[in-house]
Scaffold this motif. Structure first.
Motif, PDB file in Angstrom:
ATOM      1  N   PHE A 144      14.734 -33.211 110.900  1.00 33.68           N
ATOM      2  CA  PHE A 144      14.959 -34.650 110.781  1.00 33.68           C
ATOM      3  C   PHE A 144      13.928 -35.425 111.595  1.00 33.68           C
ATOM      4  O   PHE A 144      13.371 -36.429 111.137  1.00 33.68           O
ATOM      5  CB  PHE A 144      16.375 -34.980 111.255  1.00 33.68           C
ATOM      6  CG  PHE A 144      16.738 -36.433 111.113  1.00 33.68           C
ATOM      7  CD1 PHE A 144      16.967 -36.991 109.867  1.00 33.68           C
ATOM      8  CD2 PHE A 144      16.856 -37.240 112.239  1.00 33.68           C
ATOM      9  CE1 PHE A 144      17.299 -38.340 109.735  1.00 33.68           C
ATOM     10  CE2 PHE A 144      17.184 -38.582 112.118  1.00 33.68           C
ATOM     11  CZ  PHE A 144      17.417 -39.136 110.862  1.00 33.68           C
ATOM     12  N   ALA A 145      13.653 -34.953 112.821  1.00 35.79           N
ATOM     13  CA  ALA A 145      12.659 -35.609 113.679  1.00 35.79           C
ATOM     14  C   ALA A 145      11.265 -35.522 113.067  1.00 35.79           C
ATOM     15  O   ALA A 145      10.497 -36.498 113.092  1.00 35.79           O
ATOM     16  CB  ALA A 145      12.673 -34.974 115.068  1.00 35.79           C
ATOM     17  N   MET A 146      10.916 -34.362 112.507  1.00 30.91           N
ATOM     18  CA  MET A 146       9.594 -34.203 111.901  1.00 30.91           C
ATOM     19  C   MET A 146       9.418 -35.096 110.682  1.00 30.91           C
ATOM     20  O   MET A 146       8.336 -35.663 110.453  1.00 30.91           O
ATOM     21  CB  MET A 146       9.365 -32.736 111.524  1.00 30.91           C
ATOM     22  CG  MET A 146       9.101 -31.823 112.706  1.00 30.91           C
ATOM     23  SD  MET A 146       8.607 -30.160 112.200  1.00 30.91           S
ATOM     24  CE  MET A 146       8.125 -29.451 113.779  1.00 30.91           C
ATOM     25  N   ILE A 147      10.469 -35.236 109.871  1.00 32.74           N
ATOM     26  CA  ILE A 147      10.391 -36.099 108.693  1.00 32.74           C
ATOM     27  C   ILE A 147      10.155 -37.545 109.108  1.00 32.74           C
ATOM     28  O   ILE A 147       9.350 -38.273 108.514  1.00 32.74           O
ATOM     29  CB  ILE A 147      11.675 -35.970 107.853  1.00 32.74           C
ATOM     30  CG1 ILE A 147      11.745 -34.580 107.215  1.00 32.74           C
ATOM     31  CG2 ILE A 147      11.724 -37.044 106.769  1.00 32.74           C
ATOM     32  CD1 ILE A 147      13.048 -34.286 106.511  1.00 32.74           C
ATOM     33  N   ILE A 148      10.850 -37.984 110.163  1.00 38.71           N
ATOM     34  CA  ILE A 148      10.658 -39.348 110.661  1.00 38.71           C
ATOM     35  C   ILE A 148       9.235 -39.538 111.183  1.00 38.71           C
ATOM     36  O   ILE A 148       8.572 -40.545 110.897  1.00 38.71           O
ATOM     37  CB  ILE A 148      11.687 -39.666 111.770  1.00 38.71           C
ATOM     38  CG1 ILE A 148      13.107 -39.700 111.181  1.00 38.71           C
ATOM     39  CG2 ILE A 148      11.368 -40.996 112.449  1.00 38.71           C
ATOM     40  CD1 ILE A 148      14.190 -39.920 112.208  1.00 38.71           C
ATOM     41  N   LEU A 149       8.740 -38.545 111.949  1.00 42.87           N
ATOM     42  CA  LEU A 149       7.394 -38.644 112.518  1.00 42.87           C
ATOM     43  C   LEU A 149       6.326 -38.679 111.441  1.00 42.87           C
ATOM     44  O   LEU A 149       5.281 -39.331 111.606  1.00 42.87           O
ATOM     45  CB  LEU A 149       7.147 -37.470 113.465  1.00 42.87           C
ATOM     46  CG  LEU A 149       7.962 -37.450 114.761  1.00 42.87           C
ATOM     47  CD1 LEU A 149       7.717 -36.159 115.523  1.00 42.87           C
ATOM     48  CD2 LEU A 149       7.623 -38.654 115.625  1.00 42.87           C
TER      49      LEU A 149
END
Length: 305
Positions: A144-149
């Motif tokens: 989820f964090a990587m998709i946002i980044l």
């Protein structure tokens, strides 16, 4: 031979990168001599497996992929072998770093590295199980964090790379804290995060910068030899449907793929050195200058001596 390098040192971002370069320059020759002796047999096995795979490609050119079950099995076996070899040599690189740190020099050989790895093999398997469980738990929030980044303009890809580099350093440091007796395996990942978060930017960016440099060098090292081998193969054999019919064609493919495997293994083994420096920095920040004296006295305190 004794090396002039200070492991017990608190470092900032630029110092981590610079000290990695200094350490690599001091031990590069010895590192290759030690590790490549251990790599001969696994690489020969990979060469044989890849050569056998190219032979099967030749024998099954008239069949579809779904019909060629043997070829699918060979591909799975090759990937599994590559994974096992990578993990083993990653462990060997860790033991190399520990011996280098403890001896303060290069007065050890490949046999010493192998014996240290075998002696601690149980710890590797135990931590592997713990890391798999932790990875399953962390998978959703990390993705989820990587998709946002990724959606951050201009710097998104770099942010994803830095996060990935931190994950590697995090699990690496957790294992070494466990390997050297500071933490139990069950709590090493959680406790090491509490330590690393104090300087998370420095550790993440320095690991990413070194990784990016090595990735660039890896591309350069693979591109030119691949072009040379490709030109030789094209001029001598030709890229036709009968390419794998000849022994030379299969050998060109097998040798080229084996060299790629070697470079891939060396790349991940070199990351051990920078991760090891980060580990020593985090340990110094947490435990202070007398960390080695404290760990040596742990057993004595428990025995009441």
């Amino acid at each position: 031979m004794e090396i002039d390098f200070e492991f017990r040192k608190e470092r900032k971002l630029s110092e981590i990168v610079q000290d990695f370069i200094n350490l690599l320059r001091l031990v590069l020759r010895h590192f290759f001599q030690t590790i490549l002796k251990l790599a001969i047999v696994p690489l020969c096995l990979m060469l044989i497996l890849i050569y056998y795979g190219t032979t099967k490609i030749n024998l099954t050119t008239t069949q579809s992929w779904t019909e060629s079950l043997d070829l699918v099995f060979i591909a799975i076996a090759a990937l599994f072998t590559l994974l096992v070899v990578s993990m083993v040599f990653f462990g060997l690189a860790i033991e190399y770093f520990i011996l280098l740190k403890n001896k303060r020099g290069t007065d050890f050989n490949s046999n010493d590295v192998w014996r240290a790895f075998v002696a601690n093999l149980g710890k590797y398997f135990k931590f592997l199980l713990v890391s798999i469980i932790a990875s399953v738990i962390l998978f959703i929030p990390i993705m989820f964090a990587m998709i946002i980044l990724m959606f951050i303009p201009l710097v998104g890809s770099f942010a994803v790379g830095i996060l990935g580099a931190f994950l590697g350093v995090w699990f690496f440091c957790a294992f070494l804290f466990y390997r050297e007796g500071y933490m139990p395996a069950s709590n090493a990942i959680q406790q090491s995060f509490s330590i690393l978060k104090k300087k998370i930017i420095d550790y993440s960016v320095s690991a990413y910068v070194v990784s990016l440099v090595f990735q660039t060098l890896l591309v350069m090292l693979t591109l030119i030899p691949s072009l040379i081998i490709g030109i030789i193969a094209y001029n001598t054999i030709g890229f036709e449907t009968t390419f794998f019919d000849s022994i030379a064609g299969r050998m060109f493919t097998s040798i080229g793929a084996t060299l790629l495997v070697l470079l891939y293994i060396v790349y991940y083994m070199f990351t051990v050195l920078v991760s090891g420096i980060i580990y020593e920095t985090a340990k110094e920040v947490t435990y202070g200058e007398d960390v080695y004296e404290k760990i040596q006295n742990l057993g004595k305190e428990e025995d009441g001596q």
